[in-house]
Design an enzyme around this catalytic site. Structure first.
Site, PDB file in Angstrom:
ATOM      1  N   GLY A 243       0.651  -1.110  -0.045  1.00 42.99           N
ATOM      2  CA  GLY A 243      -0.093  -0.165  -0.025  1.00 42.99           C
ATOM      3  C   GLY A 243       0.796   1.173   0.137  1.00 42.99           C
ATOM      4  O   GLY A 243       0.176   2.442   0.276  1.00 42.99           O
ATOM      5  N   GLU A 284       4.366  -6.794   0.886  1.00 44.00           N
ATOM      6  CA  GLU A 284       3.745  -6.987  -0.566  1.00 44.00           C
ATOM      7  C   GLU A 284       3.667  -5.516  -1.229  1.00 44.00           C
ATOM      8  O   GLU A 284       2.426  -5.298  -1.661  1.00 44.00           O
ATOM      9  CB  GLU A 284       2.119  -7.655  -0.444  1.00 44.00           C
ATOM     10  CG  GLU A 284       2.270  -9.130   0.306  1.00 44.00           C
ATOM     11  CD  GLU A 284       0.843  -9.552   0.719  1.00 44.00           C
ATOM     12  OE1 GLU A 284       0.856 -10.884   0.828  1.00 44.00           O
ATOM     13  OE2 GLU A 284      -0.177  -8.853   0.637  1.00 44.00           O
ATOM     14  N   PRO A 285       4.595  -5.178  -1.856  1.00 44.86           N
ATOM     15  CA  PRO A 285       4.503  -3.779  -2.549  1.00 44.86           C
ATOM     16  C   PRO A 285       4.202  -4.255  -4.065  1.00 44.86           C
ATOM     17  O   PRO A 285       4.670  -5.355  -4.447  1.00 44.86           O
ATOM     18  CB  PRO A 285       5.940  -3.401  -2.512  1.00 44.86           C
ATOM     19  CG  PRO A 285       6.940  -4.655  -2.272  1.00 44.86           C
ATOM     20  CD  PRO A 285       5.979  -5.365  -1.516  1.00 44.86           C
ATOM     21  N   ARG A 287       2.035  -1.501  -6.512  1.00 47.59           N
ATOM     22  CA  ARG A 287       1.963  -0.251  -7.044  1.00 47.59           C
ATOM     23  C   ARG A 287       3.348   0.523  -7.131  1.00 47.59           C
ATOM     24  O   ARG A 287       3.939   0.998  -7.885  1.00 47.59           O
ATOM     25  CB  ARG A 287       0.850   0.434  -6.437  1.00 47.59           C
ATOM     26  CG  ARG A 287       0.582   1.955  -7.067  1.00 47.59           C
ATOM     27  CD  ARG A 287      -0.087   2.533  -5.964  1.00 47.59           C
ATOM     28  NE  ARG A 287      -1.359   2.122  -5.574  1.00 47.59           N
ATOM     29  CZ  ARG A 287      -2.465   2.281  -6.136  1.00 47.59           C
ATOM     30  NH1 ARG A 287      -2.424   3.009  -7.344  1.00 47.59           N
ATOM     31  NH2 ARG A 287      -3.687   1.547  -5.851  1.00 47.59           N
ATOM     32  N   ARG A 324      -8.548   3.721 -14.357  1.00 43.36           N
ATOM     33  CA  ARG A 324      -8.528   4.115 -12.914  1.00 43.36           C
ATOM     34  C   ARG A 324      -9.232   5.503 -12.750  1.00 43.36           C
ATOM     35  O   ARG A 324      -9.883   6.016 -11.861  1.00 43.36           O
ATOM     36  CB  ARG A 324      -7.137   4.144 -12.442  1.00 43.36           C
ATOM     37  CG  ARG A 324      -6.553   2.845 -12.176  1.00 43.36           C
ATOM     38  CD  ARG A 324      -5.222   3.018 -11.497  1.00 43.36           C
ATOM     39  NE  ARG A 324      -5.137   3.447 -10.295  1.00 43.36           N
ATOM     40  CZ  ARG A 324      -4.546   4.625  -9.960  1.00 43.36           C
ATOM     41  NH1 ARG A 324      -4.055   5.369 -10.845  1.00 43.36           N
ATOM     42  NH2 ARG A 324      -4.663   4.961  -8.594  1.00 43.36           N
ATOM     43  N   TYR A 328     -12.247   5.405 -10.006  1.00 42.93           N
ATOM     44  CA  TYR A 328     -12.341   6.111  -8.697  1.00 42.93           C
ATOM     45  C   TYR A 328     -11.292   7.557  -8.676  1.00 42.93           C
ATOM     46  O   TYR A 328     -10.661   7.702  -7.734  1.00 42.93           O
ATOM     47  CB  TYR A 328     -11.445   5.342  -7.674  1.00 42.93           C
ATOM     48  CG  TYR A 328     -10.423   4.214  -7.755  1.00 42.93           C
ATOM     49  CD1 TYR A 328      -9.204   4.821  -8.029  1.00 42.93           C
ATOM     50  CD2 TYR A 328     -10.473   3.022  -7.811  1.00 42.93           C
ATOM     51  CE1 TYR A 328      -8.183   3.978  -8.221  1.00 42.93           C
ATOM     52  CE2 TYR A 328      -9.487   2.089  -8.328  1.00 42.93           C
ATOM     53  CZ  TYR A 328      -8.415   2.559  -8.385  1.00 42.93           C
ATOM     54  OH  TYR A 328      -7.239   1.873  -8.732  1.00 42.93           O
ATOM     55  N   CYS A 355     -17.306   5.243 -25.842  1.00 48.72           N
ATOM     56  CA  CYS A 355     -18.532   5.764 -25.899  1.00 48.72           C
ATOM     57  C   CYS A 355     -19.147   5.983 -24.518  1.00 48.72           C
ATOM     58  O   CYS A 355     -20.307   5.344 -24.003  1.00 48.72           O
ATOM     59  CB  CYS A 355     -19.497   4.970 -26.831  1.00 48.72           C
ATOM     60  SG  CYS A 355     -20.996   5.815 -27.231  1.00 48.72           S
ATOM     61  N   GLU A 356     -18.414   6.782 -23.755  1.00 51.45           N
ATOM     62  CA  GLU A 356     -18.849   7.092 -22.288  1.00 51.45           C
ATOM     63  C   GLU A 356     -18.484   8.491 -22.167  1.00 51.45           C
ATOM     64  O   GLU A 356     -17.239   8.936 -22.345  1.00 51.45           O
ATOM     65  CB  GLU A 356     -18.056   6.133 -21.312  1.00 51.45           C
ATOM     66  CG  GLU A 356     -18.284   4.628 -21.622  1.00 51.45           C
ATOM     67  CD  GLU A 356     -19.847   4.367 -21.077  1.00 51.45           C
ATOM     68  OE1 GLU A 356     -20.377   5.193 -20.173  1.00 51.45           O
ATOM     69  OE2 GLU A 356     -20.412   3.206 -21.363  1.00 51.45           O
ATOM     70  N   TYR A 384      -1.873  -1.149 -12.496  1.00 48.78           N
ATOM     71  CA  TYR A 384      -3.519  -1.209 -12.682  1.00 48.78           C
ATOM     72  C   TYR A 384      -3.639  -0.395 -14.021  1.00 48.78           C
ATOM     73  O   TYR A 384      -4.844  -0.040 -14.195  1.00 48.78           O
ATOM     74  CB  TYR A 384      -4.076  -0.594 -11.521  1.00 48.78           C
ATOM     75  CG  TYR A 384      -3.708  -1.337 -10.300  1.00 48.78           C
ATOM     76  CD1 TYR A 384      -4.084  -2.498 -10.152  1.00 48.78           C
ATOM     77  CD2 TYR A 384      -2.949  -0.648  -9.218  1.00 48.78           C
ATOM     78  CE1 TYR A 384      -3.541  -3.236  -8.793  1.00 48.78           C
ATOM     79  CE2 TYR A 384      -2.398  -1.212  -8.281  1.00 48.78           C
ATOM     80  CZ  TYR A 384      -2.835  -2.518  -7.774  1.00 48.78           C
ATOM     81  OH  TYR A 384      -2.566  -3.000  -6.689  1.00 48.78           O
TER      82      TYR A 384
END
Length: 426
Positions: A243, A284-285, A287, A324, A328, A355-356, A384
């Site tokens: 994290g 656990e890296p 990102r 992403r 979020y 188309c969004e 990601y």
């Protein structure tokens, strides 16, 4: 410098990004091997070599094609997988079984069978039902599985709700209530098919404050004390997750030591006071290894000015290769790679071709005056992006190129339309 400007062009790990776009086409994911290796070297120096009995398990969910699996192994690291597909990738890459751990809140029986058959090093148990399924499989295969329990420490982290995982109300982990977690621990200790190894937690992602990690560490050490008091059992391993935050725009990235030194001080002090050897400690890296090592290259298409309101610069990718921002509200920055030294005179919004209305990559970015055919580079897309890519609107998933010291190599072919439709039946 991994990223530099020469002759008005953006270079990445020694490679001219405009030449990469011409050679491989766009959209294109580009990764610096030197940046990835450098992160692992920092972790080796400031964690593995500094503290005995520690491990780094790269979180595969961030980015994990075969070439990345091989690079992680070459750097001497372990890997944390969360699905049968990630596990299968590790196996296909020849990743050593004992260096694989398997996380995930709803592992299927088939996935667990694959993990146990391959003999992976750890299974991180995430639910009350999972332990009995693992026991059944081990009984059938005459195997013994090494497990940790993932618990929810009940701490709040400062990040987007979608990537906060350590609060009590979470789909991840086993609640820390004594009447829930302690019977599970007892069952694991007593089982002839289980080697109960320890406790795992993960408090969230993209964090810049170590407070939630330290709170969770205190809570897990209290649990370790209860396990010792109730069952006379010493944990063999504590996994404190990952994290650790990265720089997307102007965030101040903290060193790994900022997080890890105070965590290790707490754990070392606790076990020194007990006069017991400290268990292994694992991180656990994901990102923080991959994000800044990657950029995405696009070709500029239509430029649409709405007088008095906004100018949209469309690129040939979007939410299909980077979900992403839409998912979020993640924020990025970038530059016109072929006009990298030119004055940034325009303020515009970079949008994708899907188309969004929500297919917006960057809001209100200052850039040089754009033209159709320019190459636009978005920074820090290594985590990601590729792993969350989709075929929405039947757009192909881009290819992946590794660059190092001015050399480039294709490690994932770009999808073709035939690739998209190969499983369809007329």
């Amino acid at each position: 410098m991994i990223r530099e400007i020469k002759n008005n062009k953006l270079y990445f790990d020694g490679c001219d990004t405009t030449a990469l776009a011409e050679k491989y086409g766009t959209p294109l994911y580009v990764y610096s091997e030197n940046d990835i290796i450098g992160r692992f070297e920092e972790l080796r120096r400031d964690f593995i070599e500094k503290y005995p009995n520690t491990r780094v398990a790269y979180a595969a969910k961030a980015f994990f094609p075969l070439a990345m699996a091989k690079l992680v192994d070459q750097c001497g690291m372990c890997v944390d997988v969360v699905s049968g597909g990630e596990l299968y990738t590790a196996i296909k890459a020849g990743f050593p079984a004992e260096k694989i751990e398997f996380n995930g809140n709803n592992k299927s029986r088939k996935e667990l069978e694959m993990a146990i058959e391959y003999g992976i090093g750890r299974i991180i148990v995430d639910s009350l039902q999972e332990l009995s399924i693992i026991e059944e499989i081990c009984r059938e295969k005459n195997k013994k599985a090494r497990i940790l329990f993932r618990v929810t420490p009940g701490v709040k982290s400062s990040s987007h709700d979608y990537i906060v995982t350590g609060k009590k109300d979470s789909k991840f982990g086993i609640p820390l209530d004594d009447e829930i977690v302690l019977p599970q621990v007892k069952a694991a200790i007593d089982s002839p098919y289980i080697d109960f190894y320890g406790i795992h937690f993960h408090v969230g992602s993209q964090l810049f404050d170590n407070g939630s990690h330290l709170q969770a560490t205190d809570i897990i050490l209290k649990l370790a004390g209860k396990i010792k008091e109730n069952f006379g059992y010493d944990l063999k391993e504590i996994n404190v997750g990952g994290g650790f935050g990265v720089t997307y725009v102007d965030e101040e990235r903290k060193s790994y030591s900022y997080f890890l030194d105070p965590i290790m001080e707490k754990i070392d002090a606790y076990y020194a006071q007990l006069g017991v050897q400290r268990p292994n400690v694992v991180i656990e890296p994901g990102r923080s290894i991959a994000a800044e090592a990657g950029i995405t290259l696009y070709t500029v298409g239509s430029i649409k000015e709405i007088p008095g309101i906004r100018t949209y610069m469309s690129v040939d990718g979007g939410m299909t290769d980077n979900i992403r921002p839409a998912l979020y509200q993640a924020v990025y920055t970038g530059v016109l790679a072929n006009k990298a030294e030119e004055e940034k005179t325009e303020v515009l919004t970079v949008c994708g071709k899907c188309c969004e209305s929500g297919d917006i990559l960057i809001h209100d970015l200052k850039v040089a005056k754009p033209e159709a055919g320019d190459i636009f580079a978005v920074f820090s897309t290594g985590a990601y992006g590729y792993t969350m890519a989709s075929n929405y609107n039947k757009n192909p998933i881009p290819g992946v190129v590794f660059v190092k010291d001015g050399a480039d190599r294709l490690v994932v072919k770009p999808q073709t339309y035939d690739d998209i439709m190969k499983n369809e039946i007329l």
